[in-house]
Design an enzyme around this catalytic site. Sequence first.
Site, PDB file in Angstrom:
ATOM      1  N   HIS C  95       9.066 -40.129 -24.396  1.00 16.17           N
ATOM      2  CA  HIS C  95       8.082 -41.245 -25.006  1.00 16.17           C
ATOM      3  C   HIS C  95       7.104 -41.344 -23.683  1.00 16.17           C
ATOM      4  O   HIS C  95       7.554 -41.525 -22.357  1.00 16.17           O
ATOM      5  CB  HIS C  95       8.750 -42.400 -25.118  1.00 16.17           C
ATOM      6  N   HIS C  97       2.804 -42.752 -22.731  1.00 13.55           N
ATOM      7  CA  HIS C  97       1.540 -43.688 -23.140  1.00 13.55           C
ATOM      8  C   HIS C  97       0.466 -42.946 -22.817  1.00 13.55           C
ATOM      9  O   HIS C  97      -0.606 -43.331 -22.084  1.00 13.55           O
ATOM     10  CB  HIS C  97       1.435 -45.277 -22.474  1.00 13.55           C
ATOM     11  N   HIS C 169       0.966 -48.354 -31.025  1.00 15.72           N
ATOM     12  CA  HIS C 169       1.849 -48.038 -29.834  1.00 15.72           C
ATOM     13  C   HIS C 169       1.557 -47.007 -29.106  1.00 15.72           C
ATOM     14  O   HIS C 169       0.661 -46.637 -28.371  1.00 15.72           O
ATOM     15  CB  HIS C 169       3.359 -48.245 -30.066  1.00 15.72           C
TER      16      HIS C 169
END
Lengths: 230, 230, 230, 230
Positions: C95, C97, C169
């Site tokens: 995960h 960003h 997200h």
Amino acid sequence: MSYLELKREAYEANMELQRRNLIIYTWGNVSQIDRAKGVMAIKPSGVPYEELLPEHMVIVDMENNIVEGQMRPSSDTKTHTHLYRHFETIGGVTHTHSTYATAWAQAQVSIPCFGTTHADFAYGEIPCTAVMSDEQIERDYEEETGVQITDAFAGKNPDEVPMVIVAGHAPFTWGKDAAKSVYHAVVLEEIARMAYLTKTLNTQQASLKQGILEKHYQRKHGKNAYYGQS
Amino acid sequence: MSYLELKREAYEANMELQRRNLIIYTWGNVSQIDRAKGVMAIKPSGVPYEELLPEHMVIVDMENNIVEGQMRPSSDTKTHTHLYRHFETIGGVTHTHSTYATAWAQAQVSIPCFGTTHADFAYGEIPCTAVMSDEQIERDYEEETGVQITDAFAGKNPDEVPMVIVAGHAPFTWGKDAAKSVYHAVVLEEIARMAYLTKTLNTQQASLKQGILEKHYQRKHGKNAYYGQS
Amino acid sequence: MSYLELKREAYEANMELQRRNLIIYTWGNVSQIDRAKGVMAIKPSGVPYEELLPEHMVIVDMENNIVEGQMRPSSDTKTHTHLYRHFETIGGVTHTHSTYATAWAQAQVSIPCFGTTHADFAYGEIPCTAVMSDEQIERDYEEETGVQITDAFAGKNPDEVPMVIVAGHAPFTWGKDAAKSVYHAVVLEEIARMAYLTKTLNTQQASLKQGILEKHYQRKHGKNAYYGQS
Amino acid sequence: MSYLELKREAYEANMELQRRNLIIYTWGNVSQIDRAKGVMAIKPSGVPYEELLPEHMVIVDMENNIVEGQMRPSSDTKTHTHLYRHFETIGGVTHTHSTYATAWAQAQVSIPCFGTTHADFAYGEIPCTAVMSDEQIERDYEEETGVQITDAFAGKNPDEVPMVIVAGHAPFTWGKDAAKSVYHAVVLEEIARMAYLTKTLNTQQASLKQGILEKHYQRKHGKNAYYGQS
């Protein structure tokens, strides 16, 4: 200043272009003038920055004659000498194809003053020259590039806006010496990048209001400037 | 905390700005306050980061008097002291001209909260101040820059949104100390960059729904926060 | 594989995220599962990459119980275990960003397959999940993030599209082990960047024709694949 | 030139792709031909640049037979040999998925000549090929990629425009040897980036006027060229 010193100053300023990531390969050139001697030191044509040495710099007079040097000077030599002849206060000239400044030049519009980052360095928009006529291209392309620039500054003070973009081509910047002209090339690229982002966020964005432009320019460059150490 | 320690903290935070590529040349400044002593240490004006030393930091009180130091403090000093006087919980302030945050400031709009990256650090949009009036510019530009910021936070908690963009100018960020204010400057630049990309992909993009904003902000900063190590 | 080895694999994959410039500060996490033992090793919550050590990794079982480790596991732990429980062939989850993938997530649209770079790694568009309902947020946010992802893959093979963007997200990617899931995170960021540029060049750009997508995906991943060394 | 020397030249050019940040992982390949021997050295398929050695290069003849080498050659081998067979003056070929050039390929339009940076290297627009038909994909995908390129150059001189973008795919560039083909790959990426910025600043932007294109191309490449050292 000796030719040796002049070459070294021009060399160091050229190398700074590479350290600041403003150029790849041979895509730029910097010169510095010695006004007392009436000559400038300029980068040789087509030499990669990786191979450049101080002794490669070419000494050229204001009529574009080679005074000293083994190599052919930058193909943009006549643009540099034109600027020195017409902008009497400047001591250094830088030409790059830095990405964002070149994009504005290709879009053929002046860079609006959108904020204080710009106003800290240039009093109002960064002018884009007119597109060159076929007659000018035929006559003497590099000399006429200089003419395009000085025409764009008719009625303007080149010390207050030490940078220009040439339509369809790329930027030129100047300053009191070669190092300062490179400094302005770095500043212009960042101003051009911020202006690109602003314009693509809001295509109708108006320029910064005059009062803030005035305040920021004057606090750094006015007679009562209070920025920096005195 | 001694002046020496305070200067060192401010110095280290200033240098972090450079390591994080948020500034070029002299385009930023960081301060840290000692609330017990009522003074802050701030970067001197116009000194390049390459030459900056801890002893260059200037100690200034909350009425903008120099308490210790040989150099002139940052030209933005009055904005820093204004923020310390009005935001009583903050211990450090950072000012940069970081590219994407400045582009939003130049576009003169608040940065919408488009996603959880933003919500993890700021509870809602990053406010853009009003454009300064000519009267304010005349009166005391740097003090009034602070006024613009505190006006933009009327009814808002500066601990919940530790960052602002000043219209036509650039960002300010804050935190519990100088290091945390720099951290928020780095975060703001990345939030601003993501928001730019989102907005140019879809000019009509709506903000993140309130429930997700709430969840992400609270899981990091709420009283039942469970992010990080306790 | 011992817990020690599992932690080391997860640790190395986490550090690769930083080397590839996909994260700043603590903004990402990688895990690797040992299916025989029914546990995964995952990054601890909120620990900066600069300080991360192999022994910080936390061993967690598929019901989210800590099996070994002194630290609290990533706040996204339940999303990881959800993916392992539902995508039975995968061995690692990442995960981040990362900037461009997150921008598409914030724009809340799937990333179209515009070219062969994309088709080499994913068979068709990169799905964007639905926006989470308030009920889901209330119930169990991180578990429901996993549900959003597996819902978006109903009728799809997660081995053929090893990546997803979660609306509002950021991205999740997976692979046969932690290292491969990081590899897919790097690939996704580059695909997302190219797709952003394509979309802003031509907002009406159609997807790549099916025949070329098929050809490129199959020459790398099909049963008659001829890319790479056998 | 011995096979050993040919492999070394191809190897060095491949590694330059990585140094110039044009590729990640295995996303590119460079070859060099020895016309006297009728063979080329090309990168093996799917080998990461971090692990690449000169001895990995594969010697392949113009009918795509492996002449020397332990590894399978690049999956794009047939495109390279097609270009060598049809463009008789070229000595090196480079294929990348560099970001901006690939974005233009994905947008499926030729890159207009917006400025002198472009005109210095390519005489007019960088052609985008037609999209491949299903029949071509079925027949022999990599050979037909070459056909798409040579079709796009019908009536054009590949020495005057040493680069192309393949619709929905990515760029190919060429030059007198492998090193020069990589040089053109770097130049193309920068031209593509500037053109992207220009186009997004002004979607209606016209191409550079013919006179300036002519002047810049000829001063570098014409029979009376005066750029560089003679």
